[in-house]
Design an enzyme around this catalytic site. Structure first.
Site, PDB file in Angstrom:
ATOM      1  CG  ASP A  83      -2.028  -1.001   1.139  1.00 20.28           C
ATOM      2  OD1 ASP A  83      -2.239  -1.545   0.046  1.00 20.28           O
ATOM      3  OD2 ASP A  83      -2.680  -1.250   2.172  1.00 20.28           O
ATOM      4  CG  ASP A 133      -1.703  -3.496   4.948  1.00 21.94           C
ATOM      5  OD1 ASP A 133      -2.013  -3.090   3.817  1.00 21.94           O
ATOM      6  OD2 ASP A 133      -2.049  -4.614   5.393  1.00 21.94           O
ATOM      7  CE  LYS A 142      -4.797  -5.004   5.855  1.00 20.16           C
ATOM      8  NZ  LYS A 142      -4.950  -5.804   4.597  1.00 20.16           N
TER       9      LYS A 142
END
Length: 340
Positions: A246, A259, A261
């Site tokens: 990412d 990352d 989420k």
């Protein structure tokens, strides 16, 4: 006998024993009850006191010797001897052996010791974006999905069945499709923010479905700087797996694989993110062994954003924690290779 003694005493005082045997005198002057009571009280012998028979000086010396002693006469050696006599020698139990941590057979370090770090180039402020190469390698996501523990599979199936009961099969498929679509929009909006110095992208996102997510991560974005990669493909040249990262940027001064989420439920602890730490560790190892990247990463960051706009939970992973999850990732990778 008591009466005779009394009579003898009285006869000595009166001088005439015969006067005592006169009936009128005995009845009037000395009633029977008075006579017997007086006789009993007087004739009562003193009982011997047992304490009087004790050697008082010897007892006094004994008490003084005990009370004046400030330290115990017992020592660890004498106590051990007494215990041995009473209970026998102590049983020597070995401490329980701790279960050994399973180590990967094909261990590869998280940090690449042989990688050359190139000098900073003039255009280093432009984030890297390498396309994901479709090679014959499994992805990190695929490996983790196919090596779930029986417990993880059970909970996922239970959640899926519960959602199907509430939404129906078609409704559940639509629900998962919308979640995936919202996640893609959220990542695209973040990419626009990082690539543009202006805030137009963020303002534009206020009216769409990702407005809540962007508001959720606003306080985290303030701590992120020097973005080096966005939505960039990585592959581990030695272990032969690939993935799509990412973001790689500095979080509070530490270079991290980040990352992003999304979640509908709060995840305030790292353990609530399930296998996401293994995914981050796998990406870190891949970047460090990928020749396309002229830097190495030592830390990770998982940011859980919420649609309702509540503050996101950032979970920072330092080098030690990343190394722990790296070993777990290697075990999962070996399990996948053995199955396939």
């Amino acid at each position: 006998l008591a009466r005779m003694q009394f009579l003898q005493i009285m006869s000595g005082k009166l001088g005439s024993l015969e006067l005592l045997f006169q009936i009128p005198f005995c009845q009037k002057q000395f009633p029977y009850t008075y006579l017997s009571t007086s006789a009993c009280v007087y004739s009562k012998k003193k009982k011997g006191n047992s304490y009087e028979q004790v050697d008082q000086q010897k007892y006094k010396n004994l008490v003084h010797s005990v009370t004046s002693c400030k330290t115990s006469a017992q020592t660890p050696e004498t106590i051990l001897e007494e215990d041995n006599l009473l209970y026998g020698p102590p049983a020597k139990h070995r401490p329980p052996i701790k279960a050994r941590t399973k180590t990967p057979k094909n261990w590869v370090p998280l940090i690449n010791p042989s990688k050359r770090i190139l000098p900073v180039s003039s255009n280093s402020n432009i984030p890297m974006k390498i396309g994901l190469q479709r090679m014959k390698m499994p992805s990190v996501t695929r490996i983790l999905q196919q090596t779930l523990s029986p417990q993880q599979v059970f909970y996922l199936e239970r959640w899926k069945n519960k959602m199907i009961e509430e939404l129906g099969k078609e409704g559940f498929e639509e629900y998962t499709k919308n979640l995936f679509f919202q996640g893609e929009l959220f990542h695209s909006a973040l990419e626009s923010i990082f690539l543009s110095e202006e805030m137009a992208a963020r303002d534009q996102g206020e009216d769409d479905v990702v407005a809540g997510y962007l508001s959720s991560v606003e306080h985290v974005l303030e701590d992120i700087s020097e973005v080096k990669a966005l939505e960039s493909g990585v592959h581990h040249e030695t272990l032969q797996y690939l993935g799509l990262v990412d973001c790689v940027a500095k979080y509070r001064g530490q270079l991290c694989v980040i990352d992003w989420k999304t979640s509908e439920k709060p995840k305030p602890f790292l353990q609530n993110t399930y296998d996401n730490p293994l995914q981050v560790a796998a990406y870190i190892g891949a970047i460090n062994h990928d020749a396309n990247y002229d830097f190495q990463v030592h830390c990770g960051l998982i940011v859980v954003a919420y649609k309702n706009g509540s503050p996101a939970h950032p979970h920072f992973m330092d080098t030690d924690l990343c190394s722990q999850y790296w070993n777990k990732w290697l075990l999962r990778l070996e399990e996948y290779m053995d199955k396939n």
